[in-house]
Design a protein around this motif. Structure first.
Motif, PDB file in Angstrom:
ATOM      1  N   HIS A 209       0.830  -1.215   0.000  1.00 12.21           N
ATOM      2  CA  HIS A 209       0.000   0.000   0.000  1.00 12.21           C
ATOM      3  C   HIS A 209       0.866   1.268   0.000  1.00 12.21           C
ATOM      4  O   HIS A 209       1.830   1.359   0.751  1.00 12.21           O
ATOM      5  CB  HIS A 209      -0.911   0.018   1.241  1.00 12.21           C
TER       6      HIS A 209
ATOM      7  N   GLY B  95      -7.970   2.838  -2.679  1.00 14.21           N
ATOM      8  CA  GLY B  95      -8.720   3.376  -3.819  1.00 14.21           C
ATOM      9  C   GLY B  95      -9.381   4.712  -3.528  1.00 14.21           C
ATOM     10  O   GLY B  95     -10.227   5.171  -4.296  1.00 14.21           O
TER      11      GLY B  95
ATOM     12  N   THR C 273       1.344   4.996  -9.654  1.00 14.29           N
ATOM     13  CA  THR C 273       1.117   4.116  -8.488  1.00 14.29           C
ATOM     14  C   THR C 273      -0.021   3.142  -8.785  1.00 14.29           C
ATOM     15  O   THR C 273       0.081   1.934  -8.512  1.00 14.29           O
ATOM     16  CB  THR C 273       0.763   4.983  -7.254  1.00 14.29           C
ATOM     17  N   GLU C 274      -1.087   3.671  -9.357  1.00 10.98           N
ATOM     18  CA  GLU C 274      -2.239   2.810  -9.675  1.00 10.98           C
ATOM     19  C   GLU C 274      -1.847   1.771 -10.733  1.00 10.98           C
ATOM     20  O   GLU C 274      -2.153   0.585 -10.607  1.00 10.98           O
ATOM     21  CB  GLU C 274      -3.405   3.670 -10.193  1.00 10.98           C
TER      22      GLU C 274
ATOM     23  N   THR D 215      -9.224   8.863  -2.966  1.00  8.62           N
ATOM     24  CA  THR D 215      -8.497  10.126  -3.141  1.00  8.62           C
ATOM     25  C   THR D 215      -9.092  11.114  -2.159  1.00  8.62           C
ATOM     26  O   THR D 215     -10.295  11.382  -2.201  1.00  8.62           O
ATOM     27  CB  THR D 215      -8.665  10.635  -4.585  1.00  8.62           C
TER      28      THR D 215
ATOM     29  N   SER E 229      -2.020  -1.137  -3.994  1.00 10.00           N
ATOM     30  CA  SER E 229      -3.187  -0.588  -3.315  1.00 10.00           C
ATOM     31  C   SER E 229      -2.769   0.836  -2.912  1.00 10.00           C
ATOM     32  O   SER E 229      -1.614   1.066  -2.562  1.00 10.00           O
ATOM     33  CB  SER E 229      -3.473  -1.477  -2.105  1.00 10.00           C
ATOM     34  N   TRP E 230      -3.687   1.813  -2.985  1.00 16.27           N
ATOM     35  CA  TRP E 230      -3.237   3.206  -2.811  1.00 16.27           C
ATOM     36  C   TRP E 230      -4.269   4.073  -2.098  1.00 16.27           C
ATOM     37  O   TRP E 230      -5.478   3.795  -2.140  1.00 16.27           O
ATOM     38  CB  TRP E 230      -2.921   3.850  -4.174  1.00 16.27           C
ATOM     39  N   THR E 231      -3.762   5.143  -1.486  1.00 17.21           N
ATOM     40  CA  THR E 231      -4.586   6.238  -0.972  1.00 17.21           C
ATOM     41  C   THR E 231      -3.880   7.523  -1.386  1.00 17.21           C
ATOM     42  O   THR E 231      -2.701   7.708  -1.071  1.00 17.21           O
ATOM     43  CB  THR E 231      -4.704   6.178   0.569  1.00 17.21           C
ATOM     44  N   HIS E 232      -4.583   8.397  -2.108  1.00 14.50           N
ATOM     45  CA  HIS E 232      -3.973   9.645  -2.559  1.00 14.50           C
ATOM     46  C   HIS E 232      -4.448  10.804  -1.678  1.00 14.50           C
ATOM     47  O   HIS E 232      -5.657  11.020  -1.553  1.00 14.50           O
ATOM     48  CB  HIS E 232      -4.373   9.951  -4.003  1.00 14.50           C
TER      49      HIS E 232
ATOM     50  N   GLU F 264       0.360   9.651  -8.996  1.00 16.93           N
ATOM     51  CA  GLU F 264      -0.841   8.882  -8.610  1.00 16.93           C
ATOM     52  C   GLU F 264      -1.164   7.818  -9.664  1.00 16.93           C
ATOM     53  O   GLU F 264      -1.412   6.655  -9.340  1.00 16.93           O
ATOM     54  CB  GLU F 264      -2.052   9.822  -8.471  1.00 16.93           C
ATOM     55  N   ARG F 265      -1.168   8.254 -10.948  1.00 17.81           N
ATOM     56  CA  ARG F 265      -1.529   7.311 -12.014  1.00 17.81           C
ATOM     57  C   ARG F 265      -0.501   6.176 -12.093  1.00 17.81           C
ATOM     58  O   ARG F 265      -0.853   5.032 -12.333  1.00 17.81           O
ATOM     59  CB  ARG F 265      -1.597   8.028 -13.383  1.00 17.81           C
TER      60      ARG F 265
END
Ligand SMILES: NC(=O)c1ccc[n+]([C@@H]2O[C@H](COP(=O)([O-])OP(=O)(O)OC[C@H]3O[C@@H](n4cnc5c(N)ncnc54)[C@H](OP(=O)(O)O)[C@@H]3O)[C@@H](O)[C@H]2O)c1
Length: 290
Positions: free
Chosen positions: A101, A191, A128-129, A193, A134-137, A125-126
């Motif tokens: 993450h 997922g 990372t995706e 932002t 798994s991500w939190t912006h 961000e893009r």
């Protein structure tokens, strides 16, 4: 097994606040490491009671050892165009080490922003995706802490370059509380932002508020946005980033920066508590003004 978290920018404004926000958890069930690129930074982290790990964006070989066994990373970069290559290097190393993450510290702007450093954050961000993390912006607007740091040097005067425009504000402790929630519970914030700005105020209104809170006159002296670039360059800011920053500020001064005065309930929703306002922040730190 204990979860392991790496905070980059751990000696900086937001990363430092993230370390403090997560410190309580580090007592049980979580291993928390702060990235340190020098002995000085490592000593500063130790002095705060934290565990440093050697990590330098400009020495990519330091990255994989720092990321070994790490589950989640707070990705913060500095005020330089190198934010792009620094982030890419971190993401590559994180992927190689099986990090799941990424919580990224970006900046608030419309998705189709033409202004460079906002666009760069969105490209990170893009990326990372696309790399399958798994991500939190996080997308914060103006930092209260940065302006307060200037006020500590000159408590009777605010200088800025956005004229009378209303802009929106967020304190590092609130950014950190949201980041910490995502680092503690990636699945709960995957997922997402998160725009981060809790109140809107012009610099003129801020000067009035600070005069009231501090009990001494604080004057706002607007300067034209065109004055900013030479000042940033004189202060030693890397020129490509300085140019982007100055363009963004000029757009804000001209009223051409969508979302520059937008506020959101992200902090309440994520943390369940009220956010820190300018009044709260200044009242709690009055002693710092001497
Ligand atoms: N200021 C605002 O109003 C605002 C608004 C929206 C978004 N942002 C975003 O906030 C971010 C900056 O956050 P911040 O204000 O917390 O930064 P900061 O206080 O300037 O801290 C930068 C951190 O990065 C570390 N660092 C610098 N170069 C490094 C390297 N080569 N390797 C490893 N670490 C390195 C520094 O470590 P050392 O202690 O060793 O130098 C420090 O811990 C930027 O991405 C900016 O776009 C800012």
């Amino acid at each position: 097994m204990a979860r392991r978290i790496l905070v980059t920018g751990a000696t900086g404004t937001v990363g430092g606040a993230v370390m403090r926000a997560l410190a309580a958890d580090a007592a049980g069930g979580m291993e928390l490491f702060g990235a340190a690129r020098s002995d000085r930074s490592a000593d500063a982290l130790r002095a705060g009671g934290f565990s440093p790990v050697a990590f330098d964006y400009d020495r990519p070989k330091t990255m994989r050892p720092a990321l070994e066994g790490v589950d989640a990373v707070f990705l913060a970069t500095g005020y330089t165009v190198d934010m792009l290559v620094h982030s890419k290097r971190l993401l590559d190393a994180a992927k190689a080490e099986g990090v799941r993450h990424i919580v990224h510290l970006g900046a608030l702007a419309a998705d189709d922003t033409p202004y460079a450093h906002f666009a760069w954050h969105q490209m990170i961000e893009r990326t990372t995706e696309a790399m399958g993390f798994s991500w939190t912006h996080l997308r914060p607007n103006f930092f209260i802490d940065t302006v307060w740091a200037g006020l500590r040097h000159r408590p009777d005067r605010l200088t800025h370059f956005v004229g009378d425009r209303t802009v929106s504000w967020i304190a590092s402790d609130d950014m950190a509380a949201v980041a910490a929630a995502a680092l503690r519970d990636p699945a709960g914030h995957a997922g997402k932002t998160y725009p981060l700005a809790v109140e809107a105020m012009s610099f003129g209104e801020l000067a009035t508020l600070l005069s009231e809170v501090t009990g001494r006159a604080v004057e706002y002296r607007p300067r034209p946005a065109v004055d900013l670039l030479p000042i940033l360059l004189k202060q030693g800011m890397e020129p490509t980033y300085a140019t982007s920053l100055a363009e963004g500020v000029a757009a804000t001064e001209a009223g051409d920066m969508p979302l520059s005065d937008a506020v959101f309930d992200t902090v309440e929703k994520v943390t369940g508590r009220k956010p820190v306002t300018w009044r709260d922040y200044a009242t709690a730190r009055l002693a710092e003004l001497g």
